[in-house]
Motif scaffolding. Structure first.
Motif, PDB file in Angstrom:
ATOM      1  N   PRO A   1      58.285  43.748  19.590  1.00 46.52           N
ATOM      2  CA  PRO A   1      57.727  43.667  18.230  1.00 46.52           C
ATOM      3  C   PRO A   1      56.396  42.927  18.272  1.00 46.52           C
ATOM      4  N   PRO A   2      55.403  43.366  17.501  1.00 51.46           N
ATOM      5  CA  PRO A   2      54.101  42.698  17.500  1.00 51.46           C
ATOM      6  C   PRO A   2      54.251  41.203  17.254  1.00 51.46           C
ATOM      7  N   GLY A   3      53.516  40.419  18.022  1.00 53.14           N
ATOM      8  CA  GLY A   3      53.525  38.977  17.853  1.00 53.14           C
ATOM      9  C   GLY A   3      54.606  38.250  18.619  1.00 53.14           C
ATOM     10  N   LEU A   4      55.567  38.968  19.221  1.00 56.13           N
ATOM     11  CA  LEU A   4      56.665  38.295  19.905  1.00 56.13           C
ATOM     12  C   LEU A   4      56.154  37.403  21.026  1.00 56.13           C
ATOM     13  N   PHE A   5      55.165  37.875  21.752  1.00 51.10           N
ATOM     14  CA  PHE A   5      54.628  37.088  22.864  1.00 51.10           C
ATOM     15  C   PHE A   5      53.214  36.618  22.558  1.00 51.10           C
ATOM     16  N   GLY A   6      52.930  36.356  21.303  1.00 48.66           N
ATOM     17  CA  GLY A   6      51.626  35.840  20.917  1.00 48.66           C
ATOM     18  C   GLY A   6      50.554  36.900  20.795  1.00 48.66           C
ATOM     19  N   SER A   7      50.937  38.162  20.810  1.00 49.13           N
ATOM     20  CA  SER A   7      49.960  39.237  20.701  1.00 49.13           C
ATOM     21  C   SER A   7      50.268  40.055  19.455  1.00 49.13           C
ATOM     22  N   ALA A   8      49.259  40.273  18.646  1.00 50.07           N
ATOM     23  CA  ALA A   8      49.462  41.057  17.428  1.00 50.07           C
ATOM     24  C   ALA A   8      49.547  42.540  17.730  1.00 50.07           C
ATOM     25  N   ASP A   9      49.119  42.947  18.912  1.00 47.75           N
ATOM     26  CA  ASP A   9      49.108  44.370  19.233  1.00 47.75           C
ATOM     27  C   ASP A   9      49.824  44.634  20.561  1.00 47.75           C
ATOM     28  N   ALA A  10      51.074  44.211  20.644  1.00 53.57           N
ATOM     29  CA  ALA A  10      51.862  44.452  21.855  1.00 53.57           C
ATOM     30  C   ALA A  10      51.988  45.958  22.074  1.00 53.57           C
ATOM     31  N   PRO A  11      51.754  46.433  23.300  1.00 55.86           N
ATOM     32  CA  PRO A  11      51.833  47.883  23.541  1.00 55.86           C
ATOM     33  C   PRO A  11      53.257  48.387  23.342  1.00 55.86           C
ATOM     34  N   PRO A  12      53.419  49.597  22.781  1.00 57.85           N
ATOM     35  CA  PRO A  12      54.756  50.121  22.532  1.00 57.85           C
ATOM     36  C   PRO A  12      55.519  50.410  23.823  1.00 57.85           C
ATOM     37  N   THR A  13      54.820  50.773  24.892  1.00 57.28           N
ATOM     38  CA  THR A  13      55.470  51.046  26.167  1.00 57.28           C
ATOM     39  C   THR A  13      54.547  50.624  27.301  1.00 57.28           C
ATOM     40  N   VAL A  14      55.132  49.986  28.298  1.00 56.17           N
ATOM     41  CA  VAL A  14      54.382  49.604  29.488  1.00 56.17           C
ATOM     42  C   VAL A  14      54.929  50.453  30.627  1.00 56.17           C
ATOM     43  N   LEU A  15      54.053  51.188  31.283  1.00 56.75           N
ATOM     44  CA  LEU A  15      54.456  52.010  32.420  1.00 56.75           C
ATOM     45  C   LEU A  15      53.911  51.377  33.688  1.00 56.75           C
ATOM     46  N   ARG A  16      54.759  51.338  34.705  1.00 49.89           N
ATOM     47  CA  ARG A  16      54.280  50.834  35.995  1.00 49.89           C
ATOM     48  C   ARG A  16      55.005  51.588  37.106  1.00 49.89           C
ATOM     49  N   GLU A  17      54.299  51.744  38.194  1.00 52.96           N
ATOM     50  CA  GLU A  17      54.892  52.354  39.380  1.00 52.96           C
ATOM     51  C   GLU A  17      55.559  51.248  40.185  1.00 52.96           C
ATOM     52  N   THR A  18      56.736  51.522  40.683  1.00 52.09           N
ATOM     53  CA  THR A  18      57.436  50.540  41.496  1.00 52.09           C
ATOM     54  C   THR A  18      58.222  51.248  42.582  1.00 52.09           C
ATOM     55  N   SER A  19      58.403  50.592  43.704  1.00 52.14           N
ATOM     56  CA  SER A  19      59.224  51.132  44.785  1.00 52.14           C
ATOM     57  C   SER A  19      60.668  50.754  44.522  1.00 52.14           C
ATOM     58  N   ILE A  20      61.570  51.698  44.742  1.00 53.32           N
ATOM     59  CA  ILE A  20      62.987  51.423  44.538  1.00 53.32           C
ATOM     60  C   ILE A  20      63.778  51.833  45.775  1.00 53.32           C
ATOM     61  N   ALA A  21      64.929  51.227  45.927  1.00 53.86           N
ATOM     62  CA  ALA A  21      65.863  51.590  46.993  1.00 53.86           C
ATOM     63  C   ALA A  21      67.074  52.227  46.329  1.00 53.86           C
ATOM     64  N   ILE A  22      67.511  53.347  46.865  1.00 51.63           N
ATOM     65  CA  ILE A  22      68.674  54.054  46.334  1.00 51.63           C
ATOM     66  C   ILE A  22      69.770  53.959  47.385  1.00 51.63           C
ATOM     67  N   ALA A  23      70.901  53.397  47.010  1.00 48.67           N
ATOM     68  CA  ALA A  23      71.995  53.198  47.965  1.00 48.67           C
ATOM     69  C   ALA A  23      73.327  53.159  47.238  1.00 48.67           C
ATOM     70  N   ASP A  24      74.376  53.496  47.952  1.00 46.46           N
ATOM     71  CA  ASP A  24      75.744  53.424  47.446  1.00 46.46           C
ATOM     72  C   ASP A  24      76.325  52.072  47.835  1.00 46.46           C
ATOM     73  N   LEU A  25      76.128  51.066  47.011  1.00 44.51           N
ATOM     74  CA  LEU A  25      76.575  49.717  47.350  1.00 44.51           C
ATOM     75  C   LEU A  25      78.069  49.547  47.091  1.00 44.51           C
ATOM     76  N   PRO A  26      78.777  48.889  48.012  1.00 41.12           N
ATOM     77  CA  PRO A  26      80.221  48.685  47.853  1.00 41.12           C
ATOM     78  C   PRO A  26      80.593  47.937  46.574  1.00 41.12           C
ATOM     79  N   VAL A  27      79.696  47.097  46.069  1.00 38.80           N
ATOM     80  CA  VAL A  27      80.001  46.327  44.864  1.00 38.80           C
ATOM     81  C   VAL A  27      80.260  47.250  43.666  1.00 38.80           C
ATOM     82  N   PHE A  28      79.627  48.419  43.633  1.00 39.92           N
ATOM     83  CA  PHE A  28      79.855  49.327  42.511  1.00 39.92           C
ATOM     84  C   PHE A  28      81.308  49.795  42.471  1.00 39.92           C
ATOM     85  N   GLY A  29      81.876  50.098  43.635  1.00 37.61           N
ATOM     86  CA  GLY A  29      83.287  50.475  43.700  1.00 37.61           C
ATOM     87  C   GLY A  29      84.190  49.336  43.286  1.00 37.61           C
ATOM     88  N   ALA A  30      83.836  48.120  43.714  1.00 42.27           N
ATOM     89  CA  ALA A  30      84.642  46.947  43.359  1.00 42.27           C
ATOM     90  C   ALA A  30      84.632  46.704  41.856  1.00 42.27           C
TER      91      ALA A  30
END
Length: 120
Positions: free
Chosen positions: A51-80
């Motif tokens: 919402p505008p002003g939440l972080f001290g900015s009257a014009d907070a952008p509606p969406t922030v897009l960024r490129e990021t590297s991700i790892a895709i894995a089947d972690l055992p914790v998900f089964g647990a």
């Protein structure tokens, strides 16, 4: 589950291939210490606006897009956690607020209302 999670995030791990996905020989050890092979990908992460002003900015952008590297894995914790067959994603602060290390980002969690705000 890893194929389902990747598909839910818009990645194709099939033999047809996806230019954003790289098959690697890298492994990581989850909570159980069991080695798990990972697939790496580059994703565009979109964060909904504050919402505008939440972080001290009257014009907070509606969406922030960024490129990021991700790892895709089947972690055992998900089964647990009973999520073996569900598409599951863990987003760390490195993806949500990459400027935190330099003091440039803030994350606010309102647990009672179930909301999360990120100031990139």
């Amino acid at each position: 589950a890893v194929v389902a999670a990747a598909a839910a995030a818009g990645f194709d791990l099939s033999s047809r291939g996806d230019a954003r996905v790289v098959q690697t020989d890298r492994v990581l050890a989850g909570a159980t210490g069991q080695p798990v092979r990972i697939v790496e990908a580059v994703a565009s992460l979109g964060l909904g606006g504050a919402p505008p002003g939440l972080f001290g900015s009257a014009d907070a952008p509606p969406t922030v897009l960024r490129e990021t590297s991700i790892a895709i894995a089947d972690l055992p914790v998900f089964g647990a956690l009973g999520l073996r067959d569900a598409p599951v994603m863990v987003l760390g602060l490195d993806a949500l607020a990459p400027g935190m290390e330099s003091g440039g980002s803030r994350v606010v969690l309102a647990a009672e209302s179930g909301k999360l705000w990120v100031d990139p």
